[in-house]
Design a protein around this motif. Structure first.
Motif, mmCIF file in Angstrom:
data_model
loop_
_atom_site.group_PDB
_atom_site.id
_atom_site.type_symbol
_atom_site.label_atom_id
_atom_site.label_comp_id
_atom_site.label_asym_id
_atom_site.label_seq_id
_atom_site.Cartn_x
_atom_site.Cartn_y
_atom_site.Cartn_z
ATOM 1 N N SER A 70 0.850 -1.192 0.000
ATOM 2 C CA SER A 70 0.000 0.000 0.000
ATOM 3 C C SER A 70 0.882 1.236 0.000
ATOM 4 O O SER A 70 2.106 1.150 0.144
ATOM 5 N N TYR A 71 0.245 2.382 -0.169
ATOM 6 C CA TYR A 71 0.988 3.641 -0.148
ATOM 7 C C TYR A 71 0.140 4.722 0.497
ATOM 8 O O TYR A 71 -1.085 4.606 0.594
ATOM 9 N N ARG A 72 0.815 5.761 0.943
ATOM 10 C CA ARG A 72 0.149 6.940 1.489
ATOM 11 C C ARG A 72 0.866 8.171 0.940
ATOM 12 O O ARG A 72 2.094 8.195 0.856
ATOM 13 N N ILE A 73 0.118 9.176 0.572
ATOM 14 C CA ILE A 73 0.674 10.428 0.087
ATOM 15 C C ILE A 73 0.314 11.530 1.074
ATOM 16 O O ILE A 73 -0.875 11.775 1.329
ATOM 17 N N GLY A 74 1.333 12.152 1.658
ATOM 18 C CA GLY A 74 1.097 13.232 2.605
ATOM 19 C C GLY A 74 0.689 12.777 3.984
ATOM 20 O O GLY A 74 0.346 13.597 4.840
ATOM 21 N N ARG A 124 0.974 9.036 6.934
ATOM 22 C CA ARG A 124 1.624 7.757 7.211
ATOM 23 C C ARG A 124 0.656 6.787 7.863
ATOM 24 O O ARG A 124 -0.295 7.190 8.521
ATOM 25 N N ARG A 125 0.930 5.498 7.646
ATOM 26 C CA ARG A 125 0.233 4.450 8.386
ATOM 27 C C ARG A 125 0.930 4.241 9.721
ATOM 28 O O ARG A 125 2.059 4.684 9.929
ATOM 29 N N ASP A 126 0.251 3.553 10.622
ATOM 30 C CA ASP A 126 0.851 3.201 11.906
ATOM 31 C C ASP A 126 1.655 1.911 11.727
ATOM 32 O O ASP A 126 1.360 0.865 12.319
ATOM 33 N N PRO A 148 5.913 0.651 10.119
ATOM 34 C CA PRO A 148 7.166 1.114 9.517
ATOM 35 C C PRO A 148 7.071 1.085 7.992
ATOM 36 O O PRO A 148 6.660 0.076 7.417
ATOM 37 N N PRO A 149 7.462 2.157 7.329
ATOM 38 C CA PRO A 149 7.415 2.149 5.867
ATOM 39 C C PRO A 149 8.580 1.368 5.277
ATOM 40 O O PRO A 149 9.673 1.328 5.846
ATOM 41 N N ARG A 150 8.325 0.743 4.130
ATOM 42 C CA ARG A 150 9.433 0.153 3.387
ATOM 43 C C ARG A 150 10.284 1.265 2.789
ATOM 44 O O ARG A 150 11.506 1.190 2.763
ATOM 45 N N LEU A 151 9.604 2.321 2.324
ATOM 46 C CA LEU A 151 10.310 3.474 1.790
ATOM 47 C C LEU A 151 9.485 4.726 2.055
ATOM 48 O O LEU A 151 8.277 4.749 1.794
ATOM 49 N N SER A 152 10.137 5.746 2.583
ATOM 50 C CA SER A 152 9.507 7.043 2.832
ATOM 51 C C SER A 152 10.371 8.119 2.213
ATOM 52 O O SER A 152 11.547 8.248 2.544
ATOM 53 N N LEU A 153 9.779 8.877 1.279
ATOM 54 C CA LEU A 153 10.495 9.955 0.619
ATOM 55 C C LEU A 153 9.865 11.283 1.022
ATOM 56 O O LEU A 153 8.651 11.474 0.871
ATOM 57 N N ASN A 201 4.934 7.543 0.966
ATOM 58 C CA ASN A 201 5.245 6.428 1.845
ATOM 59 C C ASN A 201 4.718 5.123 1.248
ATOM 60 O O ASN A 201 3.567 5.064 0.799
ATOM 61 N N PHE A 202 5.560 4.085 1.272
ATOM 62 C CA PHE A 202 5.208 2.789 0.716
ATOM 63 C C PHE A 202 5.391 1.704 1.774
ATOM 64 O O PHE A 202 6.369 1.722 2.528
#
Length: 246
Positions: A70-74, A76-78, A80-85, A93-94
């Motif tokens: 999944s992903y989030r723009i602007g 975050r999920r509760d 740890p992200p695999r990748l956060s830019l 956030n992915f």
């Protein structure tokens, strides 16, 4: 698993970051995050089920959301992200996905003619690839990302029902007319999927995927894990013809 149309939506939603500079790169992806810092996002592209962040110096980030990503723009999920830019005006956030760095020209790394959502999609090439795999079951062939990049299980089930082709048909058994129809509807349905998903009505348009009865004959649908891909198929034994090539 997110299918090609869903990755197109991600690309469109994240478009505001094109031209922005990556100011923060974090996450538990097993890549060198430092290589991303200070780089400008040159473009955002999608190939099938892959999301591509093109950076300078022939470097790109490839993100595949796998089965449950999944992903989030602007936001975050509760988890740890695999990748956060991070950028000066937001973040990408992915989660639960595959992240890789690609080196080289994306137009050399990918054959865009195989991407079901691309302007470069080539149905003639798709038909040639299917003819080259005559013993492959169509339920597997539709999920072959070298032929139909972006087609997933929902599109597979719906296209086979729409074209009245049994999932256990072999590609070499399809008459030329049915072969053309299969390739054509894979593309048509993918863009309908995109429009319905944007309108939040995708599930309302499913005819057989995750359904119980054939809408043509009002009889129970069959459910089975079929083919080498072992993905769940929903189909009607009465109106979907099995082409064996015999």
């Amino acid at each position: 698993m997110p299918e090609g149309p869903s990755i197109v939506i991600l690309r469109e939603e994240a478009a505001k970051f094109v031209g922005r500079t990556i100011q923060r790169a974090e996450g538990n992806a097993k890549i060198d995050l430092q290589r991303l810092l200070g780089r400008e996002v040159r473009s955002l592209r999608s190939f099938g089920k892959q999301f591509l962040i093109e950076l300078p110096d022939r470097l790109a980030v490839r993100i595949h959301l796998l089965m449950f990503g999944s992903y989030r723009i602007g936001e975050r999920r509760d988890a740890p992200p695999r990748l956060s830019l991070g950028f000066d005006d937001g973040e990408l956030n992915f989660y639960s996905c595959s992240v890789r760095l690609l080196a080289g020209d994306l137009d050399a790394l990918y054959d865009w003619r195989a991407d079901i959502m691309s302007d470069s999609w080539d149905p003639v090439l798709a038909r040639a690839k299917l003819r080259a795999m005559p013993q492959n079951l169509v339920c597997d062939a539709l999920l072959d990302q070298n032929v139909f990049a972006g087609v997933g299980n929902i599109i597979k089930n719906e296209v086979l029902y729409r074209t009245r082709i049994h999932p256990l048909s072999v590609a070499g058994g399809l008459p030329p007319r049915k072969l053309r129809e299969l390739v054509e509807q894979a593309r048509v349905y993918s863009f309908e999927f995109l429009a319905w998903k944007k309108a939040h009505v995708l599930r309302q348009h499913w005819l057989v995927h995750n359904r119980g009865r054939c809408p043509r004959h009002d009889i129970p649908l069959h459910r089975a894990y079929l083919g080498k891909t072992n993905r769940r198929s929903f189909y009607c034994e009465r109106c979907q013809k099995r082409y064996t090539g015999d």
